[in-house]
Design an enzyme around this catalytic site. Structure first.
Site, PDB file in Angstrom:
ATOM      1  N   GLU A 115      37.361  29.203  39.373  1.00  0.00           N
ATOM      2  CA  GLU A 115      38.535  28.279  39.115  1.00  0.00           C
ATOM      3  C   GLU A 115      38.996  28.044  40.524  1.00  0.00           C
ATOM      4  O   GLU A 115      38.832  28.725  41.613  1.00  0.00           O
ATOM      5  CB  GLU A 115      39.535  29.286  38.337  1.00  0.00           C
ATOM      6  CG  GLU A 115      39.177  29.278  36.774  1.00  0.00           C
ATOM      7  CD  GLU A 115      40.079  30.512  36.299  1.00  0.00           C
ATOM      8  OE1 GLU A 115      40.559  31.219  36.847  1.00  0.00           O
ATOM      9  OE2 GLU A 115      39.857  30.234  35.037  1.00  0.00           O
ATOM     10  N   CYS A 128      43.748  26.003  46.364  1.00  0.00           N
ATOM     11  CA  CYS A 128      43.289  27.388  46.500  1.00  0.00           C
ATOM     12  C   CYS A 128      41.781  27.335  45.802  1.00  0.00           C
ATOM     13  O   CYS A 128      41.622  27.193  44.693  1.00  0.00           O
ATOM     14  CB  CYS A 128      44.362  28.214  45.614  1.00  0.00           C
ATOM     15  SG  CYS A 128      43.853  29.979  45.348  1.00  0.00           S
ATOM     16  N   CYS A 135      34.269  39.415  41.742  1.00  0.00           N
ATOM     17  CA  CYS A 135      34.415  40.064  43.322  1.00  0.00           C
ATOM     18  C   CYS A 135      33.917  41.518  42.733  1.00  0.00           C
ATOM     19  O   CYS A 135      34.025  42.037  41.896  1.00  0.00           O
ATOM     20  CB  CYS A 135      36.184  39.979  43.419  1.00  0.00           C
ATOM     21  SG  CYS A 135      36.382  40.870  45.134  1.00  0.00           S
ATOM     22  N   CYS A 139      40.360  45.469  43.163  1.00  0.00           N
ATOM     23  CA  CYS A 139      41.863  45.916  43.466  1.00  0.00           C
ATOM     24  C   CYS A 139      42.523  46.025  42.029  1.00  0.00           C
ATOM     25  O   CYS A 139      42.191  45.375  41.155  1.00  0.00           O
ATOM     26  CB  CYS A 139      42.382  44.878  44.014  1.00  0.00           C
ATOM     27  SG  CYS A 139      41.618  44.741  45.552  1.00  0.00           S
ATOM     28  N   CYS A 142      44.682  43.182  40.568  1.00  0.00           N
ATOM     29  CA  CYS A 142      43.909  41.788  40.310  1.00  0.00           C
ATOM     30  C   CYS A 142      42.909  41.624  38.924  1.00  0.00           C
ATOM     31  O   CYS A 142      42.004  42.388  39.006  1.00  0.00           O
ATOM     32  CB  CYS A 142      43.056  41.804  41.676  1.00  0.00           C
ATOM     33  SG  CYS A 142      42.290  40.041  41.862  1.00  0.00           S
ATOM     34  N   CYS A 369      48.455  33.443  41.360  1.00  0.00           N
ATOM     35  CA  CYS A 369      47.449  34.349  42.122  1.00  0.00           C
ATOM     36  C   CYS A 369      46.983  35.750  41.317  1.00  0.00           C
ATOM     37  O   CYS A 369      47.863  36.344  40.437  1.00  0.00           O
ATOM     38  CB  CYS A 369      48.192  35.185  43.385  1.00  0.00           C
ATOM     39  SG  CYS A 369      48.909  34.101  44.409  1.00  0.00           S
TER      40      CYS A 369
HETATM   41  N1  SAH Z   1      40.012  38.500  47.848  1.00  0.00           N
HETATM   42  C1  SAH Z   1      41.009  38.040  48.781  1.00  0.00           C
HETATM   43  C2  SAH Z   1      41.444  36.579  48.386  1.00  0.00           C
HETATM   44  C3  SAH Z   1      41.798  36.388  46.998  1.00  0.00           C
HETATM   45  S1  SAH Z   1      43.194  37.184  46.186  1.00  0.00           S
HETATM   46  C4  SAH Z   1      42.121  39.039  48.921  1.00  0.00           C
HETATM   47  O1  SAH Z   1      42.092  39.901  48.478  1.00  0.00           O
HETATM   48  O2  SAH Z   1      42.969  38.929  49.766  1.00  0.00           O
HETATM   49  C5  SAH Z   1      44.654  36.013  46.765  1.00  0.00           C
HETATM   50  C6  SAH Z   1      46.027  37.196  46.722  1.00  0.00           C
HETATM   51  O3  SAH Z   1      46.472  37.399  45.461  1.00  0.00           O
HETATM   52  C7  SAH Z   1      45.569  38.571  47.588  1.00  0.00           C
HETATM   53  O4  SAH Z   1      46.656  38.938  48.251  1.00  0.00           O
HETATM   54  C8  SAH Z   1      45.608  39.295  46.178  1.00  0.00           C
HETATM   55  O5  SAH Z   1      46.032  40.552  46.312  1.00  0.00           O
HETATM   56  C9  SAH Z   1      46.751  38.822  45.434  1.00  0.00           C
HETATM   57  N2  SAH Z   1      46.661  39.080  43.903  1.00  0.00           N
HETATM   58  C10 SAH Z   1      45.581  39.565  43.266  1.00  0.00           C
HETATM   59  N3  SAH Z   1      46.039  39.764  41.998  1.00  0.00           N
HETATM   60  C11 SAH Z   1      47.595  39.532  41.934  1.00  0.00           C
HETATM   61  C12 SAH Z   1      48.294  39.626  40.903  1.00  0.00           C
HETATM   62  N4  SAH Z   1      47.879  40.032  39.558  1.00  0.00           N
HETATM   63  N5  SAH Z   1      49.696  39.136  41.077  1.00  0.00           N
HETATM   64  C13 SAH Z   1      50.055  38.689  42.249  1.00  0.00           C
HETATM   65  N6  SAH Z   1      49.076  38.720  43.282  1.00  0.00           N
HETATM   66  C14 SAH Z   1      47.835  39.018  43.165  1.00  0.00           C
HETATM   67 FE1  SF4 Z   2      38.763  40.803  44.906  1.00  0.00          FE
HETATM   68 FE2  SF4 Z   2      41.197  40.804  43.549  1.00  0.00          FE
HETATM   69 FE3  SF4 Z   2      40.928  42.372  45.467  1.00  0.00          FE
HETATM   70 FE4  SF4 Z   2      41.097  39.973  46.376  1.00  0.00          FE
HETATM   71  S1  SF4 Z   2      42.591  41.135  45.263  1.00  0.00           S
HETATM   72  S2  SF4 Z   2      39.508  41.712  46.914  1.00  0.00           S
HETATM   73  S3  SF4 Z   2      39.848  38.911  44.512  1.00  0.00           S
HETATM   74  S4  SF4 Z   2      39.645  42.190  43.600  1.00  0.00           S
END
Ligand code: SAH
Ligand code: SF4
Length: 394
Positions: A115, A128, A135, A139, A142, A369
């Protein structure tokens, strides 16, 4: 590398012979394109000039067909068409949110899908983009993290997302127009889509070098932000080899909580991460590091957290980007209340840091995000699995 070691890298990476089947020119560095042209029969003496011409066609004018390259001889264009293609990911679906945000589902080789999100604002527009299908990191807040990694994107697939969005927004100059005649719709790129960009370093680097090349898309390195969850060994390399802005998914102020939210913390903890960020050589007042901080109700959003946060980052030129948690089906967290987020922002602000609250965009189309996830990847982990991996009870 030790000084007396022979330089073999170029010899190994420059193709002497093209692989069978047409090669995609999109995503090759200038050096890579030069080598590919030579391997396809372009005389070495002319190669640099040809790269320059073809590069302009592809990245200034958005050409996808060799026939339009009228400053090249017809026979040479035919020769190019035999060996090469100019291909970008194919748009499978486009959704436009009530707030103007556009979410694209694009298909890449092998039938995988990623996406891409375009966020228009009054005086700028941010694209973006994704760096991986899924991934490998997990996390716990996420959505992308619940999708098992399928593969890294190639440099062509990464820069191809930018080209695809320029197509959709009709941003390429039309014949007769000059390079600066149209307002820039994509003024910024953020590597904040699916994937951990620093686990796909070389391809991300090559793609961003193309985006920054002054004879093409020409975005300044200050308009490109790479977000990492904290892959410490690659942070210094990012400064050296890409030089873009850095954002870090910080999200917690103690190792105990960060271990649960961002499990890579078990490998490189807060102290180690901060050390790498302090040394980020480009960090200066004009090049602040963005600390991303997702606001999770009752988990990381107390006054104490806010105070600990500003203490931890003391001395680092920084901006704290507070991200209200975006919910997704089965997510084990809730978004902090608005007053809580504002109170947190206030403490951070009074300590001298800009503390913008990121307005969720495109929520109605799941473009915000952390909500991104390929539609093709249907095997979702259960809520219990996610919680178990995060070390949470229940
Ligand atoms: N993998 C990288 C970049 C992609 S995520 C990283 O983790 O930095 C982009 C941002 O969105 C990151 O700061 C991530 O922690 C945040 N993010 C992920 N899931 C989210 C959610 N459900 N609500 C708000 N932010 C989120
Ligand atoms: Fe991967 Fe989501 Fe963690 Fe970013 S926030 S490193 S996309 S699992």
């Amino acid at each position: 590398m030790c000084a007396s070691a022979p330089i073999t890298q170029d010899v190994m990476t420059i193709p002497r012979k093209l692989p069978d089947g047409p090669v995609n020119l999109v995503g090759l560095t200038r050096e890579g394109m030069r080598a590919a042209l030579i391997a396809a029969g372009t005389p070495e003496k002319q190669a640099r000039m040809r790269v320059s011409q073809i590069w302009q066609w592809i990245y200034v004018w958005g050409a996808r067909d060799f026939d339009v390259m009228t400053n090249l001889a017809k026979a040479y264009r035919a020769q190019l068409a035999q060996h090469f293609v100019i291909a970008v990911p194919e748009v499978v679906r486009r959704e436009i949110s009530a707030d103007g945000t556009r979410k694209y589902l694009v298909r890449i080789a092998g039938g995988h899908e990623v996406e891409v999100v375009y966020i228009p604002e009054v005086d700028r527009g941010t694209l973006c983009i994704s760096s991986q299908v899924g991934c490998t990191l997990t996390c716990s807040f996420c959505h992308t993290g619940t999708q098992k990694l399928v593969r890294n994107l190639t440099a062509g697939e990464i820069i191809g997302q930018v080209m695809m969005a320029r197509d959709d927004l009709a941003e390429w100059p039309a014949p007769g127009e000059g390079m600066g005649d149209r307002p820039r719709l994509i003024s910024n790129i953020v590597l904040m889509g699916m994937g951990e960009p620093l686990y796909n370093f070389e391809n991300v680097r090559d793609a961003m070098k193309i985006a920054m090349d002054g004879e093409g898309i020409a975005l300044s390195r200050r308009r490109i932000t790479l977000s990492t969850s904290g892959v410490v060994p690659e942070i210094a390399r990012t400064a050296d080899e890409i030089g873009c802005m850095l954002a870090v998914s910080f999200h917690a102020t103690t190792d105990a909580v960060r271990d649960q939210l961002v499990p890579i913390n078990k490998r490189w903890n807060i102290a180690t991460l901060l050390e790498a960020l302090r040394a980020y050589p480009k960090a200066s007042n004009s090049e602040r590091i963005t600390f991303e901080y997702v606001m999770l109700k009752g988990v990381n959003d107390s006054d104490e957290d806010a105070r600990r946060l500003v203490k931890l980052i003391a001395g680092i030129p920084a901006k704290i980007n507070l991200i209200p948690f975006n919910e997704w089906p089965g997510a084990p967290y809730q978004r902090s209340d608005w007053e809580r987020i504002e109170r947190f922002a206030d403490i951070v602000y009074k300590a001298g840091y800009a503390s913008p609250i990121r307005t969720p965009r495109g929520e109605d189309i799941m473009a915000a995000c952390g909500q991104l996830k390929s539609a093709t990847e249907r095997a979702r982990k259960s809520r219990a699995e996610i919680a178990a991996e995060a070390g949470l009870d229940g």
